[in-house]
Design a protein around this motif. Structure first.
Motif, short mmCIF file in Angstrom:
data_model
loop_
_atom_site.label_atom_id
_atom_site.label_comp_id
_atom_site.label_asym_id
_atom_site.label_seq_id
_atom_site.Cartn_x
_atom_site.Cartn_y
_atom_site.Cartn_z
N ALA A 238 81.76 38.92 9.74
CA ALA A 238 81.34 39.79 8.65
C ALA A 238 80.31 40.60 8.74
O ALA A 238 80.03 41.61 8.19
CB ALA A 238 81.02 38.63 7.75
N GLU A 239 79.38 40.32 9.84
CA GLU A 239 77.95 40.88 9.85
C GLU A 239 78.37 42.12 11.07
O GLU A 239 77.50 43.18 10.88
CB GLU A 239 76.75 40.08 10.31
CG GLU A 239 76.43 39.04 9.53
CD GLU A 239 77.53 37.90 9.45
OE1 GLU A 239 77.40 37.05 8.38
OE2 GLU A 239 78.43 37.59 10.67
N ASN A 240 79.09 42.07 11.81
CA ASN A 240 79.42 42.89 12.89
C ASN A 240 81.05 43.28 12.94
O ASN A 240 81.76 42.70 13.67
CB ASN A 240 79.03 42.55 14.17
CG ASN A 240 77.27 42.21 14.24
OD1 ASN A 240 76.53 43.27 14.18
ND2 ASN A 240 76.81 40.80 14.28
N ILE B 279 76.73 34.31 11.54
CA ILE B 279 78.03 34.58 12.11
C ILE B 279 78.87 34.17 10.86
O ILE B 279 79.16 33.18 10.41
CB ILE B 279 78.55 33.84 13.13
CG1 ILE B 279 77.45 34.48 14.44
CG2 ILE B 279 79.71 33.84 13.62
CD1 ILE B 279 77.86 33.42 15.85
N ASP B 280 79.59 35.29 10.47
CA ASP B 280 80.48 35.08 9.19
C ASP B 280 79.76 34.32 8.03
O ASP B 280 80.31 33.31 7.43
CB ASP B 280 81.80 34.37 9.58
CG ASP B 280 82.82 35.33 10.47
OD1 ASP B 280 82.66 36.26 10.18
OD2 ASP B 280 83.04 34.53 11.25
N GLU B 281 78.65 34.77 7.94
CA GLU B 281 77.63 34.53 6.82
C GLU B 281 77.16 32.95 6.94
O GLU B 281 76.83 32.23 5.87
CB GLU B 281 78.56 34.62 5.33
CG GLU B 281 78.94 36.03 5.20
CD GLU B 281 79.77 36.33 3.87
OE1 GLU B 281 79.86 35.06 3.29
OE2 GLU B 281 80.04 37.40 3.53
N VAL B 282 77.46 32.31 8.04
CA VAL B 282 76.80 31.12 8.14
C VAL B 282 75.39 31.40 9.26
O VAL B 282 75.41 31.90 10.11
CB VAL B 282 77.71 30.06 9.01
CG1 VAL B 282 77.01 28.84 9.49
CG2 VAL B 282 78.93 29.93 8.23
N GLN B 283 74.25 30.85 8.56
CA GLN B 283 72.87 31.18 9.52
C GLN B 283 73.03 30.00 11.10
O GLN B 283 73.45 28.77 10.77
CB GLN B 283 71.73 30.84 8.88
CG GLN B 283 70.63 31.27 9.58
CD GLN B 283 69.20 31.01 8.58
OE1 GLN B 283 69.46 30.18 7.59
NE2 GLN B 283 68.16 31.51 8.88
N GLY B 284 72.44 30.41 11.81
CA GLY B 284 72.33 29.79 13.05
C GLY B 284 71.11 30.15 13.58
O GLY B 284 70.27 30.94 13.16
N PRO C 175 76.94 51.57 19.95
CA PRO C 175 77.39 51.16 18.77
C PRO C 175 77.28 49.66 18.30
O PRO C 175 77.22 49.33 17.15
CB PRO C 175 78.77 51.91 18.27
CG PRO C 175 79.35 51.60 19.69
CD PRO C 175 78.30 51.97 20.62
N LEU C 176 77.34 49.05 19.40
CA LEU C 176 77.46 47.60 19.06
C LEU C 176 76.06 46.90 19.43
O LEU C 176 75.51 47.16 20.20
CB LEU C 176 78.53 46.58 20.06
CG LEU C 176 79.86 46.94 20.12
CD1 LEU C 176 80.71 46.39 20.87
CD2 LEU C 176 80.43 47.16 18.37
N PRO C 177 75.55 45.82 18.42
CA PRO C 177 74.36 45.16 18.76
C PRO C 177 74.36 44.29 19.95
O PRO C 177 75.57 43.80 20.20
CB PRO C 177 74.24 44.51 17.41
CG PRO C 177 75.51 44.09 16.94
CD PRO C 177 76.46 45.37 17.16
N LEU C 178 73.21 44.14 20.30
CA LEU C 178 73.21 43.18 21.61
C LEU C 178 72.43 41.87 21.00
O LEU C 178 71.32 41.79 20.25
CB LEU C 178 72.31 43.55 22.71
CG LEU C 178 71.70 42.83 23.94
CD1 LEU C 178 73.36 42.28 24.61
CD2 LEU C 178 70.93 43.25 24.81
#
Length: 153
Positions: free
Chosen positions: A33-35, A84-89, A132-135
C-alpha cells in the motif's frame, strides 16, 4: 507465513557491493500500500535467539543466496520504524558491509526467503538519485554511499 509485527525485531543486513563498488545487491520486493511500485531492501534477516548479529548476517546470506561473505565489517545499528500494507513494524538493524562469494548474476538472480518465497535480486546504483524505488531499512543510503566509497579506495 504471517509475520508478527507487534514487537521490535532485531535484524542483521548487508551492504554487498559489486566488484567496481558502483552498485550493491538488494532484493526487489512486491508492491505494498505504501510502495505501489515495490521497494528495495538490503539482504539479510532476523537474528535468532542465542545467535549474535554477526552470525545472523552470515547465516542469512548463506541460507538465502548460498554465498559466503568476505571482508565483513560492522558499520552501525539503525532503527527502522515502517509500515507494510498499513501495519506498523519496528526493527533494530545491525548494518554490515562485505563482499558476496559468489556474487549474484547481473541479471536474473534470486534469493529464497525462509517462507520459501523467491525474491529477485537487483543491483542498485550507489548514485541512486534517479532510483524510483525506496531503499529499506530507512536511513541506510548514507551508509551505502560511505561503504561503497571506502571499497573503491
Amino acid at each position: 507465513m504471517t509475520v508478527d509485527r507487534s514487537m521490535i525485531r532485531v535484524k542483521a543486513m548487508l551492504i554487498a557491493p559489486n566488484e567496481a563498488a558502483s552498485a550493491h545487491a538488494v532484493t526487489l520486493n512486491v508492491p505494498t500500500a505504501e510502495n505501489p511500485e515495490g521497494y528495495h531492501r538490503l539482504i539479510g534477516g532476523s537474528v535468532e535467539f542465542g545467535e549474535t548479529h554477526r552470525e545472523a548476517v552470515l547465516r542469512e546470506v548463506y541460507e538465502e543466496l548460498g554465498a559466503a561473505v568476505e571482508d565483513l565489517e560492522l558499520l552501525a545499528a539503525v532503527g527502522n520504524i515502517f509500515h507494510i500494507d498499513e501495519v506498523q513494524g519496528h526493527e533494530i538493524v545491525f548494518l554490515y558491509s562485505g563482499r558476496l562469494n559468489p556474487m549474484p548474476a547481473k541479471a536474473g538472480a534470486t534469493l529464497t526467503e525462509s517462507d520459501g518465497s523467491v525474491v529477485p535480486i537487483v543491483w542498485r546504483s550507489v548514485h541512486d538519485d534517479a532510483e524510483p524505488l525506496p531503499l529499506y531499512p530507512t536511513g541506510t543510503q548514507d551508509w551505502v554511499s560511505a561503504a561503497l566509497t571506502r571499497r573503491r579506495t
